[in-house]
Write a protein that holds these residues in place. Structure first.
Motif, PDB file in Angstrom:
ATOM      1  N   LEU A 242       5.040   1.127  -8.256  1.00  0.00           N
ATOM      2  CA  LEU A 242       4.217  -0.033  -8.549  1.00  0.00           C
ATOM      3  C   LEU A 242       5.035  -1.306  -8.707  1.00  0.00           C
ATOM      4  CD1 LEU A 242       1.659   1.620 -10.992  1.00  0.00           C
ATOM      5  CD2 LEU A 242       1.499   1.295  -8.522  1.00  0.00           C
TER       6      LEU A 242
ATOM      7  N   GLU B 119       0.830  -1.206   0.000  1.00  0.00           N
ATOM      8  CA  GLU B 119       0.000   0.000   0.000  1.00  0.00           C
ATOM      9  C   GLU B 119       0.866   1.258   0.000  1.00  0.00           C
ATOM     10  OE1 GLU B 119      -2.909   0.073   3.124  1.00  0.00           O
ATOM     11  OE2 GLU B 119      -3.510  -1.997   2.719  1.00  0.00           O
TER      12      GLU B 119
ATOM     13  N   SER C 264       3.895   5.735  -5.708  1.00  0.00           N
ATOM     14  CA  SER C 264       4.006   5.482  -7.155  1.00  0.00           C
ATOM     15  C   SER C 264       5.156   4.547  -7.496  1.00  0.00           C
ATOM     16  CB  SER C 264       4.141   6.796  -7.926  1.00  0.00           C
ATOM     17  OG  SER C 264       3.018   7.602  -7.709  1.00  0.00           O
TER      18      SER C 264
ATOM     19  N   VAL D 116       2.374   1.797  -3.416  1.00  0.00           N
ATOM     20  CA  VAL D 116       1.393   2.316  -4.367  1.00  0.00           C
ATOM     21  C   VAL D 116       1.223   3.815  -4.152  1.00  0.00           C
ATOM     22  CG1 VAL D 116      -1.061   2.292  -4.965  1.00  0.00           C
ATOM     23  CG2 VAL D 116       0.178   0.134  -4.739  1.00  0.00           C
TER      24      VAL D 116
ATOM     25  N   ALA E 148       5.531  -2.551  -5.219  1.00  0.00           N
ATOM     26  CA  ALA E 148       4.236  -3.004  -4.705  1.00  0.00           C
ATOM     27  C   ALA E 148       3.907  -4.384  -5.260  1.00  0.00           C
ATOM     28  CB  ALA E 148       3.133  -2.011  -5.064  1.00  0.00           C
TER      29      ALA E 148
END
Length: 172
Positions: free
Chosen positions: A91, A83, A89, A86, A94
């Protein structure tokens, strides 16, 4: 409903009785043989946490229930990290955390459904709480009776707390 519950408990207890430590070790060996660095790194980190808990335990080795709790905490930490990545930014990071959660989740038994938690909490409440009793004192009795019947690694403690509080409010 009772048959369904018995099947769930039977499935969960057979899952718990299998040696989770042996499964983790076996999967680590397979990952190392297959040169799967992702899986081996993830499994090693969890096994290191288990070994640290073993050293702190007076009985030398912790049981399957404690191992399942360690894995649940490890998956929760990774979900939280995903979380945060994310939000930042990132990804790619994540996604890595989510893959680790997926791998570790394969070692976890399913959690008891909310309906079964409610049923067990109501039973505990009927057995332990007298009408008009102090809710704080009653909650301690309810938790003690509930966890004497249910292994802590098979439930989400936050859900148990929320459901117990809701049932106590309705009981007054």
């Amino acid at each position: 409903m009772v048959i369904h519950f018995c099947l769930i408990i039977g499935h969960l207890s057979s899952f718990i009785l299998t040696d989770v430590r042996a499964r983790l070790t076996s999967e680590l060996k397979n990952a190392m043989k297959n040169k799967d660095t992702f899986a081996s790194t993830t499994l090693r980190s969890v096994l290191a946490e288990i070994q640290a808990a073993d050293k702190q335990s007076p009985d030398q080795k912790i049981g399957a229930s404690s191992i399942v709790s360690i894995i649940r905490k490890a998956t929760q930490r990774r979900n939280d990290a995903a979380e945060q990545f994310v939000k930042s930014s990132r990804l790619d990071l994540a996604e890595k955390e989510r893959k680790e959660v997926e791998l570790l989740s394969s070692f976890l038994p399913p959690l008891l459904p909310e309906s079964e938690i409610d049923r067990l909490l109501r039973e505990a409440m009927d057995e332990q709480v007298s009408p008009g009793e102090n809710p704080h004192k009653a909650s301690g009795k309810i938790y003690k009776a509930f966890y004497s019947k249910v292994d802590k690694s098979l439930v989400d403690p936050d859900l148990v707390k929320r459901r117990a509080e809701a049932l106590l409010k309705g009981h007054q």
